[in-house]
Design a protein around this motif. Structure first.
Motif, PDB file in Angstrom:
ATOM      1  N   GLU A  54       0.838  -1.207   0.000  1.00  0.00           N
ATOM      2  CA  GLU A  54       0.000   0.000   0.000  1.00  0.00           C
ATOM      3  C   GLU A  54       0.874   1.258   0.000  1.00  0.00           C
ATOM      4  OE1 GLU A  54      -3.356   2.057   2.849  1.00  0.00           O
ATOM      5  OE2 GLU A  54      -3.260  -0.131   2.750  1.00  0.00           O
ATOM      6  N   LEU A  55       1.926   1.240   0.796  1.00  0.00           N
ATOM      7  CA  LEU A  55       2.841   2.376   0.862  1.00  0.00           C
ATOM      8  C   LEU A  55       3.487   2.644  -0.495  1.00  0.00           C
ATOM      9  CD1 LEU A  55       4.255   4.429   2.775  1.00  0.00           C
ATOM     10  CD2 LEU A  55       6.048   2.719   3.074  1.00  0.00           C
ATOM     11  N   ILE A  56       3.929   1.598  -1.157  1.00  0.00           N
ATOM     12  CA  ILE A  56       4.565   1.735  -2.468  1.00  0.00           C
ATOM     13  C   ILE A  56       3.577   2.328  -3.471  1.00  0.00           C
ATOM     14  CG2 ILE A  56       5.515   0.444  -4.442  1.00  0.00           C
ATOM     15  CD1 ILE A  56       6.649  -1.559  -2.295  1.00  0.00           C
ATOM     16  N   GLY A  57       2.347   1.870  -3.406  1.00  0.00           N
ATOM     17  CA  GLY A  57       1.345   2.311  -4.376  1.00  0.00           C
ATOM     18  C   GLY A  57       0.796   3.701  -4.133  1.00  0.00           C
ATOM     19  N   THR A  58       0.801   4.168  -2.889  1.00  0.00           N
ATOM     20  CA  THR A  58       0.113   5.426  -2.591  1.00  0.00           C
ATOM     21  C   THR A  58       1.027   6.574  -2.176  1.00  0.00           C
ATOM     22  OG1 THR A  58      -0.252   4.771  -0.293  1.00  0.00           O
ATOM     23  CG2 THR A  58      -1.981   4.222  -1.875  1.00  0.00           C
ATOM     24  N   SER A  59       2.278   6.287  -1.842  1.00  0.00           N
ATOM     25  CA  SER A  59       3.145   7.340  -1.339  1.00  0.00           C
ATOM     26  C   SER A  59       3.616   8.263  -2.457  1.00  0.00           C
ATOM     27  CB  SER A  59       4.376   6.742  -0.646  1.00  0.00           C
ATOM     28  OG  SER A  59       5.226   7.783  -0.217  1.00  0.00           O
ATOM     29  N   GLU A  60       3.389   9.552  -2.257  1.00  0.00           N
ATOM     30  CA  GLU A  60       3.849  10.536  -3.229  1.00  0.00           C
ATOM     31  C   GLU A  60       5.250  11.028  -2.895  1.00  0.00           C
ATOM     32  OE1 GLU A  60       0.924  13.613  -3.574  1.00  0.00           O
ATOM     33  OE2 GLU A  60      -0.681  12.189  -3.993  1.00  0.00           O
ATOM     34  N   SER A  61       5.721  10.750  -1.674  1.00  0.00           N
ATOM     35  CA  SER A  61       7.031  11.245  -1.271  1.00  0.00           C
ATOM     36  C   SER A  61       8.158  10.259  -1.584  1.00  0.00           C
ATOM     37  CB  SER A  61       7.044  11.578   0.224  1.00  0.00           C
ATOM     38  OG  SER A  61       6.756  10.431   0.976  1.00  0.00           O
ATOM     39  N   LEU A  62       7.805   9.022  -1.948  1.00  0.00           N
ATOM     40  CA  LEU A  62       8.839   8.047  -2.301  1.00  0.00           C
ATOM     41  C   LEU A  62       9.338   8.293  -3.722  1.00  0.00           C
ATOM     42  CD1 LEU A  62       7.528   4.583  -1.026  1.00  0.00           C
ATOM     43  CD2 LEU A  62       9.561   5.780  -0.266  1.00  0.00           C
ATOM     44  N   THR A  63      10.643   8.207  -3.884  1.00  0.00           N
ATOM     45  CA  THR A  63      11.215   8.305  -5.232  1.00  0.00           C
ATOM     46  C   THR A  63      11.050   6.955  -5.924  1.00  0.00           C
ATOM     47  OG1 THR A  63      13.380   7.550  -4.488  1.00  0.00           O
ATOM     48  CG2 THR A  63      12.959   9.937  -4.408  1.00  0.00           C
ATOM     49  N   ASN A  64      11.333   6.929  -7.215  1.00  0.00           N
ATOM     50  CA  ASN A  64      11.269   5.654  -7.936  1.00  0.00           C
ATOM     51  C   ASN A  64      12.278   4.664  -7.370  1.00  0.00           C
ATOM     52  OD1 ASN A  64       9.191   6.363  -9.624  1.00  0.00           O
ATOM     53  ND2 ASN A  64      10.532   7.095 -11.251  1.00  0.00           N
ATOM     54  N   VAL A  65      13.444   5.162  -6.953  1.00  0.00           N
ATOM     55  CA  VAL A  65      14.461   4.299  -6.356  1.00  0.00           C
ATOM     56  C   VAL A  65      13.945   3.748  -5.032  1.00  0.00           C
ATOM     57  CG1 VAL A  65      16.779   4.222  -5.362  1.00  0.00           C
ATOM     58  CG2 VAL A  65      16.386   5.473  -7.491  1.00  0.00           C
ATOM     59  N   GLY A  66      13.312   4.591  -4.228  1.00  0.00           N
ATOM     60  CA  GLY A  66      12.747   4.147  -2.962  1.00  0.00           C
ATOM     61  C   GLY A  66      11.677   3.096  -3.169  1.00  0.00           C
ATOM     62  N   LYS A  67      10.829   3.302  -4.170  1.00  0.00           N
ATOM     63  CA  LYS A  67       9.780   2.323  -4.472  1.00  0.00           C
ATOM     64  C   LYS A  67      10.398   1.005  -4.929  1.00  0.00           C
ATOM     65  CE  LYS A  67       6.044   5.512  -5.466  1.00  0.00           C
ATOM     66  NZ  LYS A  67       5.003   5.938  -6.388  1.00  0.00           N
ATOM     67  N   ALA A  68      11.452   1.093  -5.726  1.00  0.00           N
ATOM     68  CA  ALA A  68      12.116  -0.123  -6.215  1.00  0.00           C
ATOM     69  C   ALA A  68      12.741  -0.895  -5.054  1.00  0.00           C
ATOM     70  CB  ALA A  68      13.175   0.236  -7.256  1.00  0.00           C
ATOM     71  N   GLU A  69      13.356  -0.175  -4.119  1.00  0.00           N
ATOM     72  CA  GLU A  69      13.975  -0.834  -2.964  1.00  0.00           C
ATOM     73  C   GLU A  69      12.916  -1.481  -2.069  1.00  0.00           C
ATOM     74  OE1 GLU A  69      17.304  -1.382  -2.387  1.00  0.00           O
ATOM     75  OE2 GLU A  69      17.403  -0.612  -4.426  1.00  0.00           O
ATOM     76  N   LEU A  70      11.819  -0.784  -1.841  1.00  0.00           N
ATOM     77  CA  LEU A  70      10.739  -1.361  -1.037  1.00  0.00           C
ATOM     78  C   LEU A  70      10.116  -2.570  -1.730  1.00  0.00           C
ATOM     79  CD1 LEU A  70       8.701   1.540   0.624  1.00  0.00           C
ATOM     80  CD2 LEU A  70       9.938  -0.300   1.735  1.00  0.00           C
ATOM     81  N   THR A  71      10.025  -2.517  -3.042  1.00  0.00           N
ATOM     82  CA  THR A  71       9.498  -3.650  -3.798  1.00  0.00           C
ATOM     83  C   THR A  71      10.390  -4.870  -3.603  1.00  0.00           C
ATOM     84  OG1 THR A  71       8.476  -2.193  -5.419  1.00  0.00           O
ATOM     85  CG2 THR A  71       8.842  -4.469  -6.103  1.00  0.00           C
ATOM     86  N   LYS A  72      11.713  -4.665  -3.562  1.00  0.00           N
ATOM     87  CA  LYS A  72      12.640  -5.777  -3.299  1.00  0.00           C
ATOM     88  C   LYS A  72      12.378  -6.379  -1.917  1.00  0.00           C
ATOM     89  CE  LYS A  72      16.487  -3.940  -5.993  1.00  0.00           C
ATOM     90  NZ  LYS A  72      17.855  -3.384  -5.901  1.00  0.00           N
ATOM     91  N   VAL A  73      12.157  -5.515  -0.931  1.00  0.00           N
ATOM     92  CA  VAL A  73      11.880  -5.989   0.430  1.00  0.00           C
ATOM     93  C   VAL A  73      10.585  -6.800   0.450  1.00  0.00           C
ATOM     94  CG1 VAL A  73      11.275  -5.253   2.771  1.00  0.00           C
ATOM     95  CG2 VAL A  73      13.140  -4.112   1.544  1.00  0.00           C
ATOM     96  N   VAL A  74       9.567  -6.299  -0.232  1.00  0.00           N
ATOM     97  CA  VAL A  74       8.293  -7.009  -0.287  1.00  0.00           C
ATOM     98  C   VAL A  74       8.478  -8.377  -0.924  1.00  0.00           C
ATOM     99  CG1 VAL A  74       5.989  -7.024  -1.339  1.00  0.00           C
ATOM    100  CG2 VAL A  74       6.853  -4.947  -0.246  1.00  0.00           C
ATOM    101  N   ARG A  75       9.290  -8.436  -1.991  1.00  0.00           N
ATOM    102  CA  ARG A  75       9.532  -9.720  -2.654  1.00  0.00           C
ATOM    103  C   ARG A  75      10.191 -10.718  -1.715  1.00  0.00           C
ATOM    104  NH1 ARG A  75      11.737  -7.397  -7.478  1.00  0.00           N
ATOM    105  NH2 ARG A  75       9.834  -6.873  -8.514  1.00  0.00           N
ATOM    106  N   VAL A  76      11.164 -10.249  -0.938  1.00  0.00           N
ATOM    107  CA  VAL A  76      11.840 -11.125   0.025  1.00  0.00           C
ATOM    108  C   VAL A  76      10.844 -11.617   1.080  1.00  0.00           C
ATOM    109  CG1 VAL A  76      13.563 -11.211   1.865  1.00  0.00           C
ATOM    110  CG2 VAL A  76      14.136 -10.148  -0.330  1.00  0.00           C
ATOM    111  N   LEU A  77      10.046 -10.694   1.631  1.00  0.00           N
ATOM    112  CA  LEU A  77       9.044 -11.077   2.625  1.00  0.00           C
ATOM    113  C   LEU A  77       8.041 -12.065   2.046  1.00  0.00           C
ATOM    114  CD1 LEU A  77       8.306  -7.634   4.314  1.00  0.00           C
ATOM    115  CD2 LEU A  77       9.596  -9.542   5.267  1.00  0.00           C
ATOM    116  N   TYR A  78       7.629 -11.807   0.820  1.00  0.00           N
ATOM    117  CA  TYR A  78       6.667 -12.687   0.150  1.00  0.00           C
ATOM    118  C   TYR A  78       7.246 -14.090  -0.001  1.00  0.00           C
ATOM    119  CZ  TYR A  78       3.193 -14.059  -3.354  1.00  0.00           C
ATOM    120  OH  TYR A  78       2.185 -14.690  -4.036  1.00  0.00           O
TER     121      TYR A  78
END
Length: 70
Positions: A32-56
């Motif tokens: 949800e944070l990745i999808g809705t945050s306007e303050s995250l940069t594309n790099v930040g979103k990419a890094e969080l996506t990696k974390v989500v993948r690991v958790l998944y």
């Protein structure tokens, strides 16, 4: 004794269930944070996506593999 072993296995399963719920909530929150945050940069979103993948992967591979042995 068999009763003690059964009790221990039940406690371990309940602990796994609790961890699964916590991990599921964390994955949902991060998605949800990745999808809705306007303050995250594309790099930040990419890094969080990696974390989500690991958790998944932990959530689906490790916990389900453990449950299959029960």
């Amino acid at each position: 004794s068999a009763e003690t072993k059964n009790h221990d296995e039940k406690q371990n399963f309940l602990k796994l269930e609790n961890e699964k719920d916590t991990l599921d909530d964390a994955i949902e929150f991060l998605n949800e944070l990745i999808g809705t945050s306007e303050s995250l940069t594309n790099v930040g979103k990419a890094e969080l996506t990696k974390v989500v993948r690991v958790l998944y992967n932990i959530y689906y591979d490790d916990t389900h593999a453990c449950w299959k042995t029960k």
